[in-house]
Design an enzyme around this catalytic site. Structure first.
Site, PDB file in Angstrom:
ATOM      1  CD  GLN A 116      13.019  34.588  26.615  1.00 44.39           C
ATOM      2  OE1 GLN A 116      12.453  34.125  27.601  1.00 44.39           O
ATOM      3  NE2 GLN A 116      14.168  35.218  26.700  1.00 44.39           N
ATOM      4  CG  HIS A 155      15.528  34.009  20.625  1.00 43.40           C
ATOM      5  ND1 HIS A 155      15.394  33.710  21.955  1.00 43.40           N
ATOM      6  CD2 HIS A 155      15.887  35.314  20.573  1.00 43.40           C
ATOM      7  CE1 HIS A 155      15.674  34.795  22.685  1.00 43.40           C
ATOM      8  NE2 HIS A 155      15.973  35.773  21.868  1.00 43.40           N
ATOM      9  CB  SER A 206      11.218  33.661  30.576  1.00 40.99           C
ATOM     10  OG  SER A 206      12.299  34.541  30.278  1.00 40.99           O
TER      11      SER A 206
END
Ligand SMILES: [Zn+2]
Length: 250
Positions: free
Chosen positions: A102, A120, A193
């Site tokens: 991410q 991302h 995460s």
């Protein structure tokens, strides 16, 4: 090393296709703040502006000031942490196929990971919004000395970072390849995460639904702890090197 980590190592060794899924936690350990750091300079900029697509289109110079003053200097001095290095070593040892991340900082590649899916995008590459020509962040930084926003040498179009802003959809091909990895893996290692940002967090869920062993290494609780086979509350930079050591001492 405790039994939980030994168990994780032996499961990794017995698995055919191991994938890692990483988030902000792994980079926070080596000084990359997520959106709110303790650093005064970082707090000078509002993520609702520099990370938001409609604001970026309205006033791109806000992003570029943030880039020049905060993000670029930070990325130039940042180095991969023990967590990044451990994942790269796992790949080199043949125990890890892919890292899905991410994060947008490029530190997995710096550490030596060769197969990285950046959900991302990346802040290290810029694209011309006119002709799609790519620029490195160093190029963009140089062009920023002439104009803000920096302009394309080819068509004078405005540059933008290859990141997914708030308000933008993830790149469909990137998302598809992440889901493909999730379906293929029989072991998914979540690192750093909290698994609350969607659609990214749906990827570990997919792996779980397909029967993959799910191990979560995170400092805090995550949204998927209750579904995980193993949860380790700790820092990636401390936990992952222990797993690698155990993989090497078989
Ligand atoms: Zn262009």
């Amino acid at each position: 090393m405790n039994d939980t980590l030994k168990n994780v190592s032996s499961r990794i060794r017995d698995s055919k296709y191991v994938v890692a899924f990483t988030g902000a936690g792994i980079s926070a350990e080596c000084g990359i703040p997520t959106y709110r750091g303790t650093d005064g300079l970082w707090n000078k900029y509002d993520p609702n502006r520099y990370a938001n697509i409609s604001y970026f289109l309205r006033d791109p110079s806000y992003y570029w000031n943030f880039f020049r003053e905060v993000r670029y200097p930070l990325l130039k001095k940042s180095k991969p942490g023990q967590g990044h290095l451990a994942l790269a070593e796992m790949e080199a040892l043949g125990y890890l196929e892919t890292v899905i991340t991410q994060n947008i900082d490029g530190l997995h590649q710096d550490a030596g990971s060769s197969s990285v899916v950046e959900l991302h995008g990346t802040t290290r590459i810029m694209s011309c919004m006119g002709c799609s020509r790519k620029y490195t962040m160093e190029d963009a930084y140089d062009r920023l000395k002439d104009t803000s926003p920096p302009l394309c040498a080819e068509c004078q179009g405005k540059l933008r970072p290859d990141v997914v802003f708030f308000g933008e959809a993830l790149d469909p091909q990137t998302l598809a390849s992440a889901f493909k990895e999730a379906e293929q893996c029989d072991f998914l290692l979540v690192v750093g995460s909290s698994l609350v940002v969607y659609p990214a967090a749906a990827i570990p869920q997919k792996a779980r639904q397909n029967g993959a062993f799910l191990a979560i290494i995170n400092k805090e609780d995550t949204a998927l702890d209750h579904e995980a086979d193993v949860v380790v509350h700790g820092e990636a930079g401390r936990v992952l090197p222990q797993i690698v050591r155990s993989l090497k001492n078989k």
